[in-house]
Design a protein around this motif. Structure first.
Motif, mmCIF file in Angstrom:
data_model
loop_
_atom_site.group_PDB
_atom_site.id
_atom_site.type_symbol
_atom_site.label_atom_id
_atom_site.label_comp_id
_atom_site.label_asym_id
_atom_site.label_seq_id
_atom_site.Cartn_x
_atom_site.Cartn_y
_atom_site.Cartn_z
ATOM 1 N N ALA A 1 32.013 9.123 103.356
ATOM 2 C CA ALA A 1 30.797 9.146 102.427
ATOM 3 C C ALA A 1 31.801 9.677 101.171
ATOM 4 C CB ALA A 1 29.979 10.299 102.844
ATOM 5 N N ALA A 2 32.721 10.489 101.182
ATOM 6 C CA ALA A 2 33.478 11.075 99.934
ATOM 7 C C ALA A 2 34.125 9.691 99.185
ATOM 8 C CB ALA A 2 34.463 12.049 100.244
ATOM 9 N N CYS A 3 34.704 8.843 100.278
ATOM 10 C CA CYS A 3 35.686 7.876 99.589
ATOM 11 C C CYS A 3 34.673 6.595 99.003
ATOM 12 C CB CYS A 3 36.386 7.274 100.535
ATOM 13 S SG CYS A 3 37.682 8.611 100.911
ATOM 14 N N ASN A 4 33.837 6.388 99.721
ATOM 15 C CA ASN A 4 32.682 5.534 99.342
ATOM 16 C C ASN A 4 33.112 3.842 99.738
ATOM 17 O OD1 ASN A 4 30.039 5.510 99.007
ATOM 18 N ND2 ASN A 4 30.296 5.851 96.693
ATOM 19 N N THR A 5 34.485 3.489 99.358
ATOM 20 C CA THR A 5 34.891 2.269 99.646
ATOM 21 C C THR A 5 36.200 2.232 100.158
ATOM 22 O OG1 THR A 5 35.840 2.059 97.399
ATOM 23 C CG2 THR A 5 33.449 1.305 97.650
ATOM 24 N N VAL A 6 36.760 1.171 100.487
ATOM 25 C CA VAL A 6 38.185 0.782 100.865
ATOM 26 C C VAL A 6 38.997 1.286 99.669
ATOM 27 C CG1 VAL A 6 39.832 -0.623 101.729
ATOM 28 C CG2 VAL A 6 37.589 -0.685 102.787
ATOM 29 N N ALA A 7 38.666 0.841 98.430
ATOM 30 C CA ALA A 7 39.549 1.274 97.291
ATOM 31 C C ALA A 7 39.518 2.556 97.155
ATOM 32 C CB ALA A 7 38.904 0.525 96.117
ATOM 33 N N GLY A 8 38.588 3.422 97.435
ATOM 34 C CA GLY A 8 38.385 4.834 97.236
ATOM 35 C C GLY A 8 39.452 5.416 98.053
ATOM 36 N N VAL A 9 39.617 4.739 99.483
ATOM 37 C CA VAL A 9 40.351 5.438 100.402
ATOM 38 C C VAL A 9 41.841 5.315 99.897
ATOM 39 C CG1 VAL A 9 41.120 5.201 102.744
ATOM 40 C CG2 VAL A 9 38.836 5.309 102.511
ATOM 41 N N GLY A 10 42.054 3.956 99.206
ATOM 42 C CA GLY A 10 43.476 3.898 98.800
ATOM 43 C C GLY A 10 43.759 4.710 97.835
ATOM 44 N N ARG A 11 42.746 4.906 96.837
ATOM 45 C CA ARG A 11 43.295 5.914 95.650
ATOM 46 C C ARG A 11 43.368 7.488 96.261
ATOM 47 N NH1 ARG A 11 39.266 3.037 93.096
ATOM 48 N NH2 ARG A 11 37.555 4.245 93.555
ATOM 49 N N ASP A 12 42.579 7.923 97.419
ATOM 50 C CA ASP A 12 42.696 9.061 97.816
ATOM 51 C C ASP A 12 43.838 9.209 98.397
ATOM 52 O OD1 ASP A 12 40.211 9.834 96.676
ATOM 53 O OD2 ASP A 12 39.176 9.437 98.850
ATOM 54 N N THR A 13 44.461 8.180 99.017
ATOM 55 C CA THR A 13 45.933 8.201 100.008
ATOM 56 C C THR A 13 47.058 8.438 98.941
ATOM 57 O OG1 THR A 13 44.930 7.038 101.541
ATOM 58 C CG2 THR A 13 47.274 7.358 101.653
ATOM 59 N N ALA A 14 46.626 7.622 97.740
ATOM 60 C CA ALA A 14 47.835 7.622 96.757
ATOM 61 C C ALA A 14 47.851 8.919 96.237
ATOM 62 C CB ALA A 14 47.546 6.460 95.741
ATOM 63 N N ALA A 15 46.752 9.386 95.953
ATOM 64 C CA ALA A 15 46.913 10.808 95.257
ATOM 65 C C ALA A 15 47.153 11.946 96.172
ATOM 66 C CB ALA A 15 45.384 11.257 94.961
ATOM 67 N N ALA A 16 47.092 11.762 97.465
ATOM 68 C CA ALA A 16 47.656 12.799 98.381
ATOM 69 C C ALA A 16 49.303 12.522 98.565
ATOM 70 C CB ALA A 16 46.912 12.550 99.883
ATOM 71 N N GLY A 17 49.670 11.416 98.547
ATOM 72 C CA GLY A 17 50.963 11.009 98.834
ATOM 73 C C GLY A 17 51.722 11.476 97.453
ATOM 74 N N SER A 18 51.204 11.576 96.275
ATOM 75 C CA SER A 18 51.772 11.999 94.848
ATOM 76 C C SER A 18 51.840 13.443 95.167
ATOM 77 C CB SER A 18 50.891 11.355 93.705
ATOM 78 O OG SER A 18 50.903 10.128 93.770
#
Length: 45
Positions: free
Chosen positions: A17-34
């Motif tokens: 629910a927090a991510c909403n889309t697959v693109a959101g998951v990608g952005r969240d993952t990239a932010a965590a990696g950074s």
């Protein structure tokens, strides 16, 4: 065991629910990696 499953399912639902889309998951993952990369660089210096 059932409590663990219920907690896991609730966490997965909240994450989805927090991510909403697959693109959101990608952005969240990239932010965590950074964040991890930055923390590693700070620890090294």
């Amino acid at each position: 065991m059932r409590k663990v499953f219920v907690l896991f399912a609730a966490a997965a639902a909240l994450t989805t629910a927090a991510c909403n889309t697959v693109a959101g998951v990608g952005r969240d993952t990239a932010a965590a990696g950074s964040a991890v990369t930055q923390a590693a660089e700070d620890a090294k210096n």
